[in-house]
Scaffold this active site. Structure first.
Site, mmCIF file in Angstrom:
data_model
loop_
_atom_site.group_PDB
_atom_site.id
_atom_site.type_symbol
_atom_site.label_atom_id
_atom_site.label_comp_id
_atom_site.label_asym_id
_atom_site.label_seq_id
_atom_site.Cartn_x
_atom_site.Cartn_y
_atom_site.Cartn_z
ATOM 1 N N ASN A 180 -10.207 -2.690 -6.846
ATOM 2 C CA ASN A 180 -9.406 -1.719 -7.607
ATOM 3 C C ASN A 180 -9.962 -1.461 -9.009
ATOM 4 O O ASN A 180 -9.646 -0.448 -9.632
ATOM 5 C CB ASN A 180 -7.934 -2.177 -7.727
ATOM 6 C CG ASN A 180 -7.153 -2.072 -6.430
ATOM 7 O OD1 ASN A 180 -6.163 -2.772 -6.233
ATOM 8 N ND2 ASN A 180 -7.567 -1.189 -5.533
ATOM 9 N N ASP A 221 0.829 -1.203 0.000
ATOM 10 C CA ASP A 221 0.000 0.000 0.000
ATOM 11 C C ASP A 221 0.868 1.259 0.000
ATOM 12 O O ASP A 221 2.012 1.232 0.445
ATOM 13 C CB ASP A 221 -0.915 -0.036 1.243
ATOM 14 C CG ASP A 221 -2.049 0.971 1.149
ATOM 15 O OD1 ASP A 221 -2.360 1.433 0.027
ATOM 16 O OD2 ASP A 221 -2.619 1.301 2.200
HETATM 17 C C1 FPP Z 1 -1.815 0.270 -3.351
HETATM 18 O O1 FPP Z 1 -1.425 1.613 -3.329
HETATM 19 C C2 FPP Z 1 -1.222 -0.404 -4.499
HETATM 20 C C3 FPP Z 1 -1.937 -0.873 -5.566
HETATM 21 C C4 FPP Z 1 -3.393 -0.740 -5.651
HETATM 22 C C5 FPP Z 1 -1.277 -1.501 -6.713
HETATM 23 C C6 FPP Z 1 0.020 -2.193 -6.423
HETATM 24 C C7 FPP Z 1 0.798 -2.228 -7.676
HETATM 25 C C8 FPP Z 1 2.139 -2.226 -7.766
HETATM 26 C C9 FPP Z 1 3.013 -2.329 -6.606
HETATM 27 C C10 FPP Z 1 2.827 -2.099 -9.088
HETATM 28 C C11 FPP Z 1 2.425 -3.075 -10.128
HETATM 29 C C12 FPP Z 1 2.532 -4.479 -9.696
HETATM 30 C C13 FPP Z 1 3.337 -5.390 -10.248
HETATM 31 C C14 FPP Z 1 3.291 -6.789 -9.759
HETATM 32 C C15 FPP Z 1 4.283 -5.074 -11.309
HETATM 33 P P1 FPP Z 1 -2.528 2.735 -3.425
HETATM 34 O O2 FPP Z 1 -2.623 3.170 -4.834
HETATM 35 O O3 FPP Z 1 -3.800 2.260 -2.814
HETATM 36 O O4 FPP Z 1 -1.876 3.848 -2.549
HETATM 37 P P2 FPP Z 1 -2.631 4.947 -1.684
HETATM 38 O O5 FPP Z 1 -3.360 4.200 -0.587
HETATM 39 O O6 FPP Z 1 -1.500 5.768 -1.164
HETATM 40 O O7 FPP Z 1 -3.533 5.690 -2.615
#
Ligand code: FPP
Length: 249
Positions: A63, A15
């Site tokens: 998501n 996250d």
């Molecule tokens: C949560 O952060 C993260 C995600 C929803 C996506 C995770 C994706 C990656 C780490 C990159 C792509 C993956 C691979 C396997 C190449 P958030 O967007 O919810 O962060 P926030 O809570 O700060 O908004």
């Protein structure tokens, strides 16, 4: 960190990508791009440490409701990752698996996933499981439907249903439950992740955002895990063998 102390299965809720980017005045997608770099580094490091199973929550069933540009950006990052990482996975003997409703992913991502899974099938250095279009309640509902189907066709009696039947129908079947669940970026919640599988998993939440989660930060999480006593519902005295006050399995 001694090999004996390394958890067999580490699961991570990655996250904080969006906030990491916004704090820097960057578009959210730049946070995901930086997060993808962390995925590569932490995967390699886990392999080096002797972790046997690593599960990463990369895209939840919820998501899909994000703005279209963010969803397509994430799918594109996933494509790049699968194209670029194939060689590294093979070199490090890492088997790629997925959990989640991957049939909902774009065709091009599904095709790449199928190819990399096929190329890495049976490699036994480490199993990397990506949770994609994953929701734990959805996974459990699908498992229950499969069990109900077995009952309906007379292959299973209702009274014989046990935890092993549910486990056998979860997407994660064949992978042991996580020993350690890490959540980055400070939120104290599980967010529909592996609800069944984490019944006795040790939880570790760090305020560090996923793009800043370095090898040293993983070391800290593992050191914290190492200090825990896992009791699995028993007493401390029952689980602590002589000479091992912490009762580590
Ligand atoms: C949560 O952060 C993260 C995600 C929803 C996506 C995770 C994706 C990656 C780490 C990159 C792509 C993956 C691979 C396997 C190449 P958030 O967007 O919810 O962060 P926030 O809570 O700060 O908004």
């Amino acid at each position: 960190m001694t090999t004996a102390a390394v958890p067999r299965h580490v699961a991570i809720i990655m996250d904080g990508n969006g906030r990491w980017a916004q704090e820097r005045g960057l578009p959210r997608l730049e946070g995901h791009r930086a997060g993808a770099k962390t995925v590569r580094d932490i995967t390699t490091y886990c392999r080096e440490l002797g972790v046997r199973y690593l599960t990463l929550y990369a895209f939840s069933s919820e998501n899909w409701g994000r703005p279209e540009t963010e969803v397509s950006g994430l799918m594109s990052l996933l494509q790049d990752y699968l194209k670029d990482e194939r060689t590294t996975l093979l070199k490090n003997q890492i088997e790629l698996c997925t959990i989640g409703a991957t049939d909902k992913l774009p065709l091009v991502v599904r095709a790449l996933l199928a190819a990399v899974k096929e190329a890495t099938r049976g490699l036994d250095g480490m199993r990397l499981t990506l949770a994609l279009s994953y929701g734990s309640r959805d996974e459990i509902v699908r498992a229950v439907r499969a069990i109900a189907t077995d009952v309906k066709r007379g292959a299973l009696a209702v009274d014989d249903i046990g935890p092993e039947h549910l486990e056998a129908h979860l997407d994660s079947a064949g992978t042991p439950d996580p020993d350690l669940l890490i959540r980055t970026s400070g939120e104290m919640r599980i967010s529909n992740f592996m609800l069944w599988q984490i019944a006795y998993t040790e939880l570790y939440v760090t305020p560090i955002a996923w793009p800043d989660f370095t090898r040293a930060r993983l070391d800290e999480a593992l050191a914290d895990y190492q200090r825990r006593q896992r009791r699995f519902g028993l007493t401390g005295a029952q689980v602590a063998p002589a000479g091992n006050a912490r009762g580590r399995p």
